[in-house]
Design a protein around this motif. Structure first.
Motif, short mmCIF file in Angstrom:
data_model
loop_
_atom_site.label_atom_id
_atom_site.label_comp_id
_atom_site.label_asym_id
_atom_site.label_seq_id
_atom_site.Cartn_x
_atom_site.Cartn_y
_atom_site.Cartn_z
N GLU A 356 0.84 -1.18 0.00
CA GLU A 356 0.00 0.00 0.00
C GLU A 356 0.88 1.23 0.00
N GLY A 357 0.37 2.27 -0.58
CA GLY A 357 1.21 3.43 -0.82
C GLY A 357 1.54 3.49 -2.30
N SER A 608 3.56 3.08 4.67
CA SER A 608 2.68 4.12 4.13
C SER A 608 2.75 5.40 4.97
#
Length: 678
Positions: A356-357, A608
């Motif tokens: 994620e990110g 993140s």
């Protein structure tokens, strides 16, 4: 005697050793050079003096004292810093290397010892027909592993002969760039998507590849498991400190093999270093899927990753009856219908793990109301000095938070407590046979982690709440497109665990030929008798008996990914300001500080939320800054700090990948994120 004119000039003598195979010929040469002579000129002078007619195009100069290649042929000796005391070696850039693959097979091939490891691995993967080479790297075996091996060899009366697959006729051997092998850049299907066998016509299309159909079969199919005796002799980590030793030997991707002390014909391990398996596709990835499966299988057998007894039996069933039997049967060679291809491609959507990110789509969250869950669950808070309390409450899950109330009626008022799950650790606490469906939550607080358990009534309720917790820990809500696949993945894994003994299974004659000890770790071999294990594996097999070969491997990988410890690489570190050592777990999306004595997580930091990270190379300290003015610093005790620095940068780099882009990688960006400035 040197003439007076030569003595008065700026020239000096340079000693060069030539690494050639002619024993009777001279190997040491003295060249008279000047500081403004470029490296190419030195090599030209040398070749003229050697007077051996052969192709010298793969040769380059290696500076022994500085441990570096002199590859910039237009640079002068002065610019390189080479003086009269320098000892140079004129040697080949491509040398033989033995690589132990995840399936424990050893291949021998020529590899560039002058290219950085990132590029060398890319060339190796092209020969072996493994896409996405950025997920792999080279690992030097730990001293403990080698020590155990030497002890075994010493005790064995017969000499151990290793079966080596020789690929030394590969395009890379001649110093040319590697061809695509059996991997077509046009993405034409080159494997049967179900059995994974190479389509026969493609072998003639890529005739320059060293991978014949037979060699490809060795890499793309699993072969009968090793004996329990062999398993017992292999290195098995017992503690977190032991697991940390497994990750100490990763080579530096920004430097060449020669610069890191690797010699010709040394043995290294080729392993998946980053646990983000992007764009898995059975049409092109038969070798890649099999090698990922094999790495997962050995990690479970050698207890490099923990799993429950129930899970171990599922892994054993998938190995024993599917992968081992189908790999050796003629059924694996048969083509099957398109409907099965669709099923596998649907299963693949559950396998992709991305950081994620990255460029995740949040369109759905912007245009719809975020769904919520509301139900009665039981809450368990462990008490150190008293019996743990189990109480039912009305729980409401919305956004990334879960609130609980005394009952349904009070659900509109103020909750007893509201828990924000962003950044928490979510661990399954499940025993399907005992109808226990629990979720363990470790929620970050100022002084560590707050531990509590949610107990669900049934599989469906558990799957919905577990998926919501997993997404919330990553900062995502149930409106995210990955919520439904996550629920489906959890349910399918529970279904595999949910078996009952059938009369046919108990009297199955095939169980006589099975060696169950080959499919489970030593802990369970010691706990149960062979017949008991065989019977339990047969029970578990009832739920996986209808799968095709590739689907069985994909399910195995999916089950491996569902384990709480999946993707964690451990290192022993000392945090700044701390007086004791801790373990740092590095995963694809977070860092976890773990108590070295108990194994309990202390704090979690997600990539993140990371703003920047850097290394103080003088004191070998890694410093990381996160949002909300959180910063940490630590020194690595079990490995070089460069390894952790590269892990973090590597995972950030892999998060930038997209299916829209072509197959070429931004190597410059990788080195910018992972190289550091030593």
């Amino acid at each position: 005697m040197i003439s007076s004119s030569a003595y008065g000039s700026n020239s000096w003598e340079l000693l060069v050793t030539v690494d050639h195979q002619y024993e009777e010929e001279q190997k040491e040469f003295t060249l008279r050079v000047t500081g403004d002579l470029h490296i190419g000129g030195v090599m030209l002078k040398l070749v003229e003096q050697i007077k051996i007619p052969q192709d010298w195009s793969d040769y380059a100069l290696w500076w022994k004292q500085k441990k570096c290649w002199l590859l910039k042929t237009h640079w002068t000796l002065d610019k390189c810093g080479v003086q009269a005391d320098a000892k140079l070696l004129f040697t080949t850039q491509h040398k033989m290397l033995r690589l132990r693959l995840p399936n424990m097979k050893t291949v021998r091939l020529k590899v560039s010892f002058s290219s950085v490891v990132f590029k060398a691995v890319s060339d190796i993967c092209k020969i072996l027909n493994i896409r996405r080479s950025e997920e792999l790297s080279l690992l030097k075996q730990s001293e403990d592993t080698l020590r155990k091996k030497k002890k075994k060899d010493k005790n064995s009366k017969e000499p151990v002969t290793e079966d080596i697959l020789n690929l030394c006729n590969s395009p890379v051997s001649s110093g040319l760039s590697a061809s695509s092998g059996l991997y077509s850049k046009t993405m034409t299907p080159i494997y049967d998507p179900i059995s994974g066998t190479p389509a026969s016509s493609t072998v003639t299309w890529f005739s320059d590849s060293p991978l014949t159909e037979q060699n490809c079969s060795i890499l793309a199919f699993s072969h009968p498991s090793c004996s329990p005796e062999t398993l017992a002799e292999m290195y098995q980590p017992r503690t977190l400190a032991d697991k940390a030793k497994l990750n100490a030997g990763w080579l530096d991707s920004s430097r060449s093999l020669m610069e890191q002390g690797i010699l010709e014909d040394d043995q290294l391990l080729l392993r998946f270093k980053y646990y983000t398996f992007f764009d898995l596709n059975p049409k092109y990835d038969a070798v890649r899927i099999n090698q990922i499966y094999e790495q997962a299988r050995w990690a479970i057998l050698l207890e490099e990753i923990d799993c429950t007894e129930e899970e171990m039996l599922i892994f054993a069933a998938l190995q024993a009856y599917h992968v081992s039997k189908l790999s050796s049967s003629s059924e694996a060679q048969n083509f099957t219908g398109e409907s099965e291809v669709d099923e596998i491609e649907a299963a693949l959507s559950n396998l992709e793990v991305t950081l994620e990110g990255g460029k995740a789509s949040n369109i759905l969250e912007d245009i719809t109301d975020i769904p919520k869950l509301a139900d009665y669950l039981r809450l368990i808070r462990p008490r150190k000095l008293s019996i743990k309390t189990i109480k039912p409450y009305w729980f409401v899950f919305k956004d990334t938070s879960v609130s609980y109330f005394k009952n349904t009626e009070s659900g509109q008022g103020e909750p007893i407590e509201k828990l924000n799950l962003k950044g928490c650790e979510v661990v399954p606490d499940v025993n399907v046979a005992a109808k226990k469906f629990g979720i363990k939550l470790l929620i970050p607080v100022a002084d560590g982690m707050n531990e509590l358990y949610l107990r669900c009534d049934n599989e469906n309720q558990y799957a919905r709440w577990m998926a919501a917790c997993v997404l919330a820990s990553k900062g995502k809500t149930m409106a995210d497109s990955s919520y439904r696949p996550e629920v489906h993945k959890i349910l399918s894994f529970l279904k595999m665990k949910n078996w009952t003994m059938s009369p046919q299974a108990a009297s199955d004659p095939e169980s006589v030929d099975m060696k169950p000890e080959c499919f489970v770790s030593l802990r369970y071999t010691k706990k149960y008798k062979s017949k008991q294990l065989a019977a339990r594996i047969l029970e578990a097999h009832q739920n996986v008996s209808q799968m095709s070969l590739v689907e069985a491997k994909l399910r195995f990988i999916q089950a491996w990914q569902s384990l709480p410890e999946f993707g964690l690489s451990y290192y022993i570190v000392r945090f700044k300001g701390s007086k004791k050592d801790d373990v740092l777990g590095v995963s694809y999306n977070r860092l976890i500080r773990i108590d070295i004595a108990t194994g309990d997580p202390i704090t979690t930091w997600r990539f993140s939320n990371m703003k920047q990270w850097n290394v103080n190379w003088e004191i070998r300290q890694v410093a990381i800054e996160f949002d909300q003015n959180v910063s940490i610093a630590f020194t690595c005790l079990s490995a070089d700090c460069k390894i952790i620095h590269e892990y973090i940068g590597g995972y950030i780099f892999l998060s930038t990948r997209s299916k829209d882009h072509n197959e070429t990688l931004d190597e410059e960006l990788f080195h910018k994120l992972t190289g550091g400035q030593e």
